[in-house]
Every structure is written in C-alpha cells, then in structure tokens.
Design a protein around this motif. Structure first.
Motif, PDB file in Angstrom:
ATOM      1  N   ASP A  23       0.859  -1.191   0.000  1.00  5.97           N
ATOM      2  CA  ASP A  23       0.000   0.000   0.000  1.00  5.97           C
ATOM      3  C   ASP A  23       0.896   1.243   0.000  1.00  5.97           C
ATOM      4  O   ASP A  23       1.200   1.776   1.072  1.00  5.97           O
ATOM      5  N   LYS A  60      -0.354  -8.694  -1.174  1.00  2.40           N
ATOM      6  CA  LYS A  60      -1.625  -8.087  -1.608  1.00  2.40           C
ATOM      7  C   LYS A  60      -1.387  -6.636  -2.044  1.00  2.40           C
ATOM      8  O   LYS A  60      -1.505  -5.715  -1.234  1.00  2.40           O
ATOM      9  N   SER A 155     -13.130  -4.223   8.291  1.00  2.00           N
ATOM     10  CA  SER A 155     -12.429  -3.725   9.485  1.00  2.00           C
ATOM     11  C   SER A 155     -12.811  -2.286   9.851  1.00  2.00           C
ATOM     12  O   SER A 155     -12.528  -1.831  10.949  1.00  2.00           O
ATOM     13  N   GLN A 224      -4.453  -0.376  12.062  1.00  2.00           N
ATOM     14  CA  GLN A 224      -5.856  -0.116  12.415  1.00  2.00           C
ATOM     15  C   GLN A 224      -6.199  -0.589  13.834  1.00  2.00           C
ATOM     16  O   GLN A 224      -7.360  -0.541  14.247  1.00  2.00           O
ATOM     17  N   ARG A 248       0.634  -1.271   6.491  1.00  2.00           N
ATOM     18  CA  ARG A 248       1.507  -0.214   7.028  1.00  2.00           C
ATOM     19  C   ARG A 248       2.441  -0.678   8.137  1.00  2.00           C
ATOM     20  O   ARG A 248       3.579  -0.221   8.238  1.00  2.00           O
TER      21      ARG A 248
HETATM   22  O1  LIG Z   1      -9.934  -6.246   1.550  1.00  2.00           O
HETATM   23  C1  LIG Z   1      -9.062  -5.776   2.281  1.00  2.00           C
HETATM   24  O2  LIG Z   1      -7.897  -6.151   2.217  1.00  2.00           O
HETATM   25  C2  LIG Z   1      -9.478  -4.892   3.379  1.00  2.00           C
HETATM   26  C3  LIG Z   1     -10.702  -5.155   3.944  1.00  2.00           C
HETATM   27  C4  LIG Z   1     -11.048  -4.554   5.171  1.00  2.00           C
HETATM   28  O3  LIG Z   1     -12.082  -4.848   5.766  1.00  2.00           O
HETATM   29  N1  LIG Z   1     -10.175  -3.663   5.716  1.00  2.00           N
HETATM   30  C5  LIG Z   1      -8.986  -3.334   5.118  1.00  2.00           C
HETATM   31  O4  LIG Z   1      -8.231  -2.556   5.699  1.00  2.00           O
HETATM   32  N2  LIG Z   1      -8.648  -3.903   3.917  1.00  2.00           N
HETATM   33  C6  LIG Z   1      -7.421  -3.488   3.192  1.00  2.00           C
HETATM   34  O5  LIG Z   1      -6.297  -3.905   3.921  1.00  2.00           O
HETATM   35  C7  LIG Z   1      -5.276  -2.887   3.911  1.00  2.00           C
HETATM   36  C8  LIG Z   1      -5.042  -2.433   5.337  1.00  2.00           C
HETATM   37  O6  LIG Z   1      -3.875  -1.698   5.433  1.00  2.00           O
HETATM   38  P1  LIG Z   1      -3.178  -1.371   6.848  1.00  2.00           P
HETATM   39  O7  LIG Z   1      -4.217  -0.761   7.701  1.00  2.00           O
HETATM   40  O8  LIG Z   1      -2.087  -0.431   6.465  1.00  2.00           O
HETATM   41  O9  LIG Z   1      -2.654  -2.684   7.388  1.00  2.00           O
HETATM   42  C9  LIG Z   1      -5.787  -1.787   2.994  1.00  2.00           C
HETATM   43  O10 LIG Z   1      -5.276  -2.006   1.685  1.00  2.00           O
HETATM   44  C10 LIG Z   1      -7.278  -1.969   2.984  1.00  2.00           C
HETATM   45  O11 LIG Z   1      -7.892  -1.594   1.765  1.00  2.00           O
END
Ligand SMILES: O=C(O)c1cc(=O)[nH]c(=O)n1[C@@H]1O[C@H](COP(=O)(O)O)[C@@H](O)[C@H]1O
Length: 278
Positions: A23, A60, A155, A224, A248
């Motif tokens: 990301d 991912k 989330s 998060q 992150r």
């Molecule tokens: O489908 C996802 O990966 C996703 C679903 C969800 O419910 N929450 C969520 O944070 N994500 C994705 O997971 C990643 C979370 O990033 P970090 O918060 O930096 O770990 C982001 O790319 C979000 O788009």
C-alpha cells in the motif's frame, strides 16, 4: 489443475500464515525518501518485492495506490505482479470489485484470466450487488485455479451498519454472505478457493465462520489497531483458516530491506503463536 485453495494451503504450510499488503501511501513514500510519483511508486514496490517476495505466502498489492498514477502506475502494478509471482508469492490483488453479472465477467477476465496482463492468483470482491452477481468471477476463478475473497465483515467502523443489518429472512447481511460462500466451498479439500474478508478489528461478532471451509483474510492488524491476540475473539473455532494481513505495520519498517524482513519475521511469529494457541 491445482485449485487456489490447495495452492494457498501449501504456501501457508511452507511460508507461514501471513499476507503482506503493498500500500504505497503518499506518506510512506515520503517516509522512505521517495518522490510521490511513478518513479517513487516503482522503487517502493520493487524494494518490497526484493525484500519479502521470496518469504511471504501471500502479497496483496492495493490497486488504488497504483491507479492513482494512471496508465504508468498500472504498468508498475503489472510488473510488481510479475516480480511477485517469480519470487514464488501468491498475489492477491486488492481491487474490491463488484457489479452486475455481465460486467463482473469483464472484471473477472481482467484479473483471473491467465492471458490478462493483470492476471493474479486471487482478487478481493464486494458482494453488495448480491453474492450471486459475483458468479462469473467464481466461475473464472474455478476454471483457472484462482481465488476470490469476498467482503463479509470489514475492518472499518462504518461497515457494521450495512453488514450487520438484518435482512427479511432474519439473517444479517454478513451471515447471508457467509452462508452463500460456505455453500460454494462445500466439500472442497484441503480448503475452498472462495475466501471471506473479516476484519481483525471487529471483536466478537456472533457470526459463525466455522462452516466457510475457505480462507479468512484478516486485515486491520497493526495500523488499524487489530492484534494477533485479538483474532481468537473474532474467529473462534475458525482460527486455523485465518490469513492475517498487514500493510503499514510492515511497510513502515522500510526502506531498509533487512528491517522489512525483520518486521515480517516479527508479525509472523506473533501470528503463528496466535493461530496455534489452544
Ligand atoms: O480487503 C481488504 O484487504 C481490506 C478489507 C477490510 O475490511 N479492511 C482493510 O483494511 N482492507 C485493506 O487492507 C489494507 C489495510 O492496510 P493497513 O491498515 O495499512 O494494514 C488496505 O489495503 C485496505 O484496503
């Protein structure tokens, strides 16, 4: 042909239960001393692949951060996907697609047809036009050994208002998604190829995830506020199917490649412990 479920099962057995997201937030590019442009994007992505592509089961890339730079950004995404596959990682492209069935078929060919430049092992999909509208995606995934991760309980704090709303038959929207995907995975061994996305942040939900028989992607760890120790409350008996996902928290350790690898080791150790604790 080996199914995605089988390939994922093997990758997790070999490399451990972990998905790392790519990301490239503007703030992360700045922290890494990179410009917020397509060259910065390319160097960021290449560094992540070189550091961890040969040791993480699933990577991912978040499509939004590549699309931000238009055609050249998508070009970087294409080469990142290629590099990841060469390094032996399964690639889960986070695009959260969903549409009427005829259009979903086009999205499916963009990501799950081996002849596409954006061909990946699996994608994320949104079921809010109805789980059945995703059928062309499930079909193409099955035809080519691909996977789909369908949003169930996300989330973010706003998700619950929609996902926990009670439908006419008394089930929550999320439970409907869970039930329909469980049906698709029924009988698959060692694991079905249609997964669900369930946030690590959501706590106890009262939803039963045991019957899914597919992978359960758990984003929301680290940045998060979700923790490996908290996964048991969310997933209960379904814990062995969980694929913890960090972006992150791991990326923040860069750009030093050793530090990125150390961050992966650290979160992987925590996840292994959380997923195997009786
Ligand atoms: O489908 C996802 O990966 C996703 C679903 C969800 O419910 N929450 C969520 O944070 N994500 C994705 O997971 C990643 C979370 O990033 P970090 O918060 O930096 O770990 C982001 O790319 C979000 O788009």
């Amino acid at each position: 042909m080996e199914t995605f479920g089988a390939r994922l099962h093997r990758a997790v057995a070999e490399r451990g239960p972990l998905c790392v997201g790519i990301d490239p937030h503007p703030g992360l590019l700045a922290d890494w001393g990179l410009p917020d442009d397509v060259e910065g994007l390319e160097r960021f992505s290449r560094t992540v692949v070189e550091a961890i592509g040969d040791r993480v089961a699933v990577v991912k890339p978040q499509s939004a951060f590549f699309e931000r730079f238009g055609a050249r950004g998508v070009g970087v995404l294409e080469s990142t996907i290629r590099q990841l596959r060469n390094a032996g990682a399964l690639v889960l492209l986070d695009v959260k697609r969903g549409d009427i069935g005829s259009t979903v078929r086009a999205y499916a060919s963009a990501y799950l047809d081996p002849s596409s430049p954006l061909y990946v092992d699996a994608v994320t999909a949104s079921p809010y036009l109805g789980v059945g509208s995703l059928a062309p995606m499930f079909e193409l995934a099955a035809a080519h050994g691909g996977g789909v991760f369908v949003l169930a309980l996300t989330s973010n704090p706003e998700g619950a208002a929609v996902q926990r709303a009670v439908a006419a038959d008394g089930r929550t929207v999320a439970q409907t998604v869970i039930d329909e995907i469980s049906q698709l995975n029924r009988g698959a061994e060692p694991l079905g190829s249609i997964g669900l996305v369930v946030g690590a942040t959501i706590g106890e939900t009262g939803h039963d995830l045991d019957a899914v028989n597919g992978p359960l992607l758990a984003p929301g760890l680290g940045a998060q506020g979700g923790t490996p120790a908290g996964l048991r409350a969310v997933f209960g008996a379904a814990l062995p199917s969980v694929l913890p996902s960090y972006s992150r928290e791991v990326l923040g350790a860069g750009p030093d490649q050793e530090a990125l690898r150390a961050a992966v080791e650290r979160v992987l150790t925590d996840c292994r412990a959380a997923l195997t604790t009786a």
